[in-house]
Design a protein around this motif. Structure first.
Motif: not given
Length: 444
Positions: A364-390
């Motif tokens: 599956h392909a999606m889009v990375l639209t954000g990242v949460n950095l703690v002391e410069g290192k990522p611990n989670r990522w924001k992902v835009e999917n294409s399965w609708g808003e539900k």
């Protein structure tokens, strides 16, 4: 030596399961509620906060519905992020159906060309069997998308909206594949009887005419020109008359797609890092872009993705979305389900082993639209999917960094973010992989 399953062996296994009270309790819970409900880890759900230190303004998510077009949805999402920002549009979408039409038409030609190229290969050989297994499908790859855009441009969704069969593609795919396999029989028979190149090409053109007819009746006919009319967020009206899809792309999107490269993480022994790879018989536009990847370690991949997000540009990426993910919560996390404690088993394959032993591929392909950095290192990522808003958080998912390590296989970034060493590595000729290599998987 053959060792079957004996009655005594089954009895021993049964005693082992039923000897413990927790085992009986878990069995009853799983039977009543299912494995995932019992194994779900509440702490992981709480930890996966849908808030990020660095993120791109996006908007309402798209919906591929009952189709496998995630790769083109994700790619077009990166385009409309740019358009929404630059032209002050709100929830504008480009036509996925337009790209879908040309993808299926080009895939049909790619398949028929492959049939002709392998006409002298044995029918029961692995190569021909692989080619015939799926003449065309919804799935695709980034370079396949680039080939389509370069040749056909793009159009707004209004210029070629969705149809029943674009949103629910199973029947159309079945008919196209039946027709293409019939065509393969004819072309191979013609070739075996000494048909000339001219005769074979003429027959192939007639076959493509039928494919075009099926696609037009199912998806509509792609516009050659159209009028682009819109109001921006300030309610200012704009009109652009009789513009072609290619002109529209150049004027309103204008990205140089040759500046974007596919970065993969395939930690198997047969694919050393720092080298480029391609896959035989993988593509759609015969004269289009060659599939090409640069293999790097995960730290490098994540560093590149972060650079592009901080440059205010979203990142197309491919992963195995079905692993340890939940649509309702919109979470992808290794700790989401504790199958080991629930079932009393161990599960310990590495990423390389999962690739080698068919345990995981990009699906599956999606889009990375954000990242949460703690002391410069990522611990989670924001992902835009294409399965609708539900699904998820109005269509958005949160992906833990550890999940990304294990189940993300590909990103697409601008070359400017690559180090000098990676740029040099990219310019080298790619190593050819067999068609059935796991890196030949298509995002759906």
């Amino acid at each position: 030596m053959v060792n079957g399953i004996s009655t005594k062996l089954v009895e021993r296994f049964s005693e082992k399961v039923n000897d413990s009270i927790p085992g009986r309790i878990v069995k009853n819970a799983v039977i009543k509620n299912g494995i995932d409900a019992v194994a779900e880890n509440r702490d992981a759900i709480v930890a996966m906060n849908h808030v990020f230190s660095d993120e791109i303004e996006t908007g309402k998510v798209s919906n591929q519905k009952q189709s496998g077009r995630c790769w083109m949805f994700a790619a077009l999402n990166t385009f409309h992020h740019k358009m929404n920002r630059e032209f002050q549009l709100k929830d504008f979408e480009l036509s996925q159906n337009y790209v879908n039409f040309w993808d299926k038409f080009e895939k049909a030609n790619y398949f028929l060309e492959s049939v002709l190229e392998t006409a002298n290969e044995p029918l029961d050989g692995r190569l021909v069997s692989w080619i015939l297994s799926t003449p065309q499908q919804d799935g695709g790859q980034w370079d396949m998308f680039v080939s389509l855009v370069k040749k056909y441009g793009v159009v707004p969704k209004q210029a070629m909206p969705e149809t029943f069969q674009s949103s629910s593609s199973m029947r159309l795919n079945a008919i196209l594949n039946t027709k293409l396999r019939e065509d393969a029989v004819k072309l191979r028979n013609m070739s075996s009887k000494g048909g000339t190149e001219e005769e074979l090409n003429k027959t192939k053109e007639e076959m493509l005419s039928d494919i075009y007819k099926i696609l037009t009746l199912s998806l509509g006919e792609p516009p050659r020109t159209f009028n682009f009319e819109y109001r921006n967020k300030n309610n200012t009206f704009y009109r652009d008359l009789a513009i072609t899809p290619q002109q529209f792309y150049e004027k309103y999107i204008g990205l140089d797609l040759d500046e974007y490269v596919s970065i993969i993480n395939a930690p198997t022994q047969d694919k050393p890092y720092g080298k480029t790879y391609t896959v035989q018989y993988l593509g759609n536009v015969v004269e289009g872009n060659q599939i090409k990847y640069l293999n790097v370690d995960m730290d490098t991949m994540k560093e590149l993705a972060i650079k592009q997000i901080q440059d205010n540009e979203s990142v197309w990426f491919g992963c195995d979305v079905g692993k340890l993910s939940n649509k309702d919560h919109g979470i992808m996390d290794l700790d989401l389900y504790d199958y080991e404690s629930t079932l009393g088993i161990e599960m310990s394959m590495s990423k390389a082993e999962r690739l080698d032993y068919k345990g995981s591929v990009m699906t599956h392909a999606m889009v990375l639209t954000g990242v949460n950095l703690v002391e410069g290192k990522p611990n989670r990522w924001k992902v835009e999917n294409s399965w609708g808003e539900k699904v998820g958080n109005k269509g958005y998912f949160v992906m833990s960094d550890k999940w990304m390590d294990e189940y993300t296989y590909q990103i697409v970034v601008n070359k400017k973010h690559l180090s000098d060493d990676l740029k040099k590595a990219w310019e080298k000729d790619p190593i050819e992989l067999k068609p059935w290599d796991p890196m030949g998987s298509l995002a759906k």
